[in-house]
Write an enzyme that holds these catalytic residues in place. Structure first.
Site, mmCIF file in Angstrom:
data_model
loop_
_atom_site.group_PDB
_atom_site.id
_atom_site.type_symbol
_atom_site.label_atom_id
_atom_site.label_comp_id
_atom_site.label_asym_id
_atom_site.label_seq_id
_atom_site.Cartn_x
_atom_site.Cartn_y
_atom_site.Cartn_z
ATOM 1 N N TYR A 67 -12.667 -10.344 -7.895
ATOM 2 C CA TYR A 67 -12.321 -10.459 -9.315
ATOM 3 C C TYR A 67 -13.600 -10.724 -10.101
ATOM 4 C CZ TYR A 67 -9.121 -11.408 -13.180
ATOM 5 O OH TYR A 67 -8.419 -11.334 -14.354
ATOM 6 N N ARG A 205 10.249 -0.720 -10.218
ATOM 7 C CA ARG A 205 10.486 -0.067 -8.925
ATOM 8 C C ARG A 205 11.969 -0.147 -8.602
ATOM 9 N NH1 ARG A 205 6.111 -1.716 -4.386
ATOM 10 N NH2 ARG A 205 6.495 -3.872 -5.006
HETATM 11 N N1 LIG Z 1 -5.678 -7.755 -17.824
HETATM 12 C C1 LIG Z 1 -5.259 -8.978 -18.086
HETATM 13 O O1 LIG Z 1 -5.768 -9.689 -18.952
HETATM 14 C C2 LIG Z 1 -4.121 -9.493 -17.284
HETATM 15 C C3 LIG Z 1 -3.457 -10.671 -17.686
HETATM 16 C C4 LIG Z 1 -2.353 -11.088 -16.932
HETATM 17 C C5 LIG Z 1 -1.964 -10.372 -15.804
HETATM 18 N N2 LIG Z 1 -2.683 -9.271 -15.446
HETATM 19 C C6 LIG Z 1 -2.314 -8.459 -14.289
HETATM 20 O O2 LIG Z 1 -1.012 -7.988 -14.495
HETATM 21 C C7 LIG Z 1 -0.395 -7.759 -13.247
HETATM 22 C C8 LIG Z 1 0.945 -8.483 -13.249
HETATM 23 O O3 LIG Z 1 0.713 -9.886 -13.326
HETATM 24 P P1 LIG Z 1 1.956 -10.882 -13.360
HETATM 25 O O4 LIG Z 1 1.464 -12.275 -13.318
HETATM 26 O O5 LIG Z 1 2.840 -10.461 -14.471
HETATM 27 O O6 LIG Z 1 2.581 -10.507 -11.936
HETATM 28 P P2 LIG Z 1 3.968 -10.786 -11.251
HETATM 29 O O7 LIG Z 1 4.894 -11.513 -12.155
HETATM 30 O O8 LIG Z 1 3.662 -11.338 -9.910
HETATM 31 O O9 LIG Z 1 4.570 -9.306 -11.086
HETATM 32 C C9 LIG Z 1 4.026 -8.372 -10.224
HETATM 33 C C10 LIG Z 1 4.570 -7.001 -10.597
HETATM 34 O O10 LIG Z 1 3.893 -6.018 -9.839
HETATM 35 C C11 LIG Z 1 4.858 -5.162 -9.225
HETATM 36 N N3 LIG Z 1 4.302 -4.676 -7.965
HETATM 37 C C12 LIG Z 1 3.879 -5.402 -6.911
HETATM 38 N N4 LIG Z 1 3.391 -4.582 -5.960
HETATM 39 C C13 LIG Z 1 3.521 -3.321 -6.434
HETATM 40 C C14 LIG Z 1 3.215 -2.032 -5.923
HETATM 41 N N5 LIG Z 1 2.653 -1.890 -4.721
HETATM 42 N N6 LIG Z 1 3.494 -0.952 -6.676
HETATM 43 C C15 LIG Z 1 4.056 -1.088 -7.899
HETATM 44 N N7 LIG Z 1 4.368 -2.281 -8.442
HETATM 45 C C16 LIG Z 1 4.107 -3.384 -7.718
HETATM 46 C C17 LIG Z 1 6.075 -6.049 -9.015
HETATM 47 O O11 LIG Z 1 7.187 -5.217 -8.897
HETATM 48 P P3 LIG Z 1 8.346 -5.494 -7.774
HETATM 49 O O12 LIG Z 1 9.225 -6.562 -8.358
HETATM 50 O O13 LIG Z 1 8.994 -4.185 -7.657
HETATM 51 O O14 LIG Z 1 7.636 -5.957 -6.527
HETATM 52 C C18 LIG Z 1 6.060 -6.823 -10.339
HETATM 53 O O15 LIG Z 1 6.608 -6.040 -11.367
HETATM 54 C C19 LIG Z 1 -1.383 -8.260 -12.192
HETATM 55 O O16 LIG Z 1 -2.134 -7.149 -11.751
HETATM 56 C C20 LIG Z 1 -2.247 -9.201 -12.971
HETATM 57 O O17 LIG Z 1 -3.523 -9.379 -12.395
HETATM 58 C C21 LIG Z 1 -3.720 -8.819 -16.161
#
Ligand SMILES: NC(=O)c1ccc[n+]([C@@H]2O[C@H](COP(=O)([O-])OP(=O)(O)OC[C@H]3O[C@@H](n4cnc5c(N)ncnc54)[C@H](OP(=O)(O)O)[C@@H]3O)[C@@H](O)[C@H]2O)c1
Length: 380
Positions: A67, A205
């Site tokens: 990261y 999904r």
């Molecule tokens: N850029 C930024 O500033 C920022 C800020 C916050 C978060 N993020 C990113 O946003 C993403 C989500 O974060 P979160 O905290 O909201 O996560 P989270 O609540 O843990 O949710 C994870 C999501 O990813 C999906 N997922 C997991 N494995 C997958 C795969 N192989 N293919 C497709 N979908 C998959 C899950 O779907 P299922 O339920 O189907 O498993 C779920 O919708 C992460 O990558 C995080 O690093 C980025």
């Protein structure tokens, strides 16, 4: 950060953090480190006690060393061994809710008992206590907010809000399309869009029993909930036109990358913005060139850490106030979560084993909810 050197007896080691010496698989490298009480805060600093700190997907990437935002090494937790200058550690955790327990001279806007969130990345929130500059925290209102609201305030709600407001000038009645809609960020997009009267088309999904998830997302305010498989259905284009009344969709939010994003982008209208914030599928993003040439599509990345670095304290406080008000009014729910508690009496060996187990479960997607860490301490 100023942390006291340890006493030699384990009874005095009333603080704990979850840390690592080198990057790697969290199930292998994480260690519990106990350390002694903090001394009174020096001028312009405050002593914090953490109430609850989430484990976010980016925390795993940070521990793995992949990261871009990195924590600093800490070498003053203990006098020798792990956490000392002999063996400095990285303390895990990027966001969390803390309570001010002591205020140093010169700190005017914070008092004992205030709830605060971090205004600096990678401060090491998986800890019972920390001493930080007063400038590194933002005060929260306490009434009407749960600990889970506060603990998850600075990463996901801010990301959702900034993506909804920072790219396309959306008005009431407009439409947003997103994938990973059941992620914590996706659920916030749905709720904040609802507050603003913006409609959402949400992709997730597919799973054996879709109904509870569809019901949950609709309960949050989702206009439509579909699966990535539905993107291959040729009749979807006609349905979307009917739903939107032919209005162009001008914002798409991408959490997963890969084929679902390529297909989703084809539903965007003229001069639209595709904003990527996650790559959960670990598949690259591929976009038809024609969308750029004929529809003037703009593809952006968004990183909340960068937004935090490039915006003023006033702008950040304003954003936190706006989100806290939505939470107080019941318009933003705290994410579904599981609290993992490390008890004050657990040994470092027991706590280490528990944390490694938690990360093994996260890697296998066993929780399906946000994991919030509560480290009990006996020092205050
Ligand atoms: N850029 C930024 O500033 C920022 C800020 C916050 C978060 N993020 C990113 O946003 C993403 C989500 O974060 P979160 O905290 O909201 O996560 P989270 O609540 O843990 O949710 C994870 C999501 O990813 C999906 N997922 C997991 N494995 C997958 C795969 N192989 N293919 C497709 N979908 C998959 C899950 O779907 P299922 O339920 O189907 O498993 C779920 O919708 C992460 O990558 C995080 O690093 C980025």
């Amino acid at each position: 950060m100023t942390l006291h050197r340890s006493f030699s007896t384990s009874a005095a080691l009333s603080n704990r953090c979850i840390a690592y010496v080198q990057n790697g698989d969290p199930t292998q490298v994480l260690r519990s480190v106990t350390f002694s009480r903090l001394p009174p805060p020096s001028p312009n600093t405050v002593n914090l006690r953490f109430l609850l700190s989430p484990i976010n997907p980016a925390d795993v990437n940070t521990i793995e060393g992949v990261y871009p935002s990195k924590p600093s090494l800490t070498s003053n937790l203990t006098s020798k061994g792990l956490g000392s200058s002999e063996e400095p550690v990285y303390v895990g955790g990027n966001e969390g809710l803390a309570q001010v327990v002591q205020v140093g001279d010169g700190v005017e806007k914070l008092k004992e008992g205030d709830w605060v969130v971090m205004d600096k990345p990678q401060l090491g929130t998986w800890s019972t206590s920390r001493n930080v500059s007063f400038k590194d925290v933002i005060r929260l209102p306490t009434s009407g907010l749960t600990e889970a609201h506060g603990a998850t305030m600075t990463v996901n709600p801010t990301t959702a809000y900034n993506m909804l407001t920072g790219f396309a000038n959306l008005k009431e009645g407009d439409w947003v399309i997103q994938n990973g809609a059941n992620s914590a960020v996706g659920q916030l997009v749905i709720q904040i869009a609802k507050v603003k009267g913006i409609n959402t088309i949400n992709f997730v999904r597919s799973r054996d029993n879709m109904a509870p998830l569809v019901e949950h997302l609709k309960g949050l305010g989702a206009t439509k909930v579909l699966t990535y498989d539905d993107l291959n259905d040729k009749s979807l284009r006609t349905k979307v036109k009917e739903w939107t009344g032919g209005k162009d969709i001008r914002l798409a939010l991408n959490c997963v990358g890969g084929e679902p994003t390529t297909s989703m982008a084809k539903f965007l209208g003229q001069d639209a913005h595709l904003v990527s914030y996650g790559a959960m599928s670990k598949k690259p993003l591929s976009l038809p060139t024609s969308l750029h040439i004929f529809k003037n599509l703009t593809s952006h990345g968004f990183w909340q850490t960068n937004w935090t670095k490039t915006h003023s304290r006033e702008e950040k406080e304003q954003l936190i106030t706006t989100l806290a008000e939505m939470m107080q009014e019941g318009k933003i729910k705290a994410p579904e979560h599981t609290i993992v508690t490390i008890g004050a009496k657990e040994s470092d060996e027991e706590a280490t084993a528990k944390m490694q187990d938690v990360f093994a479960n996260i890697a296998q997607g066993r929780y399906g909810k946000k994991v919030l860490l509560k480290l009990e301490d006996t020092s205050t």
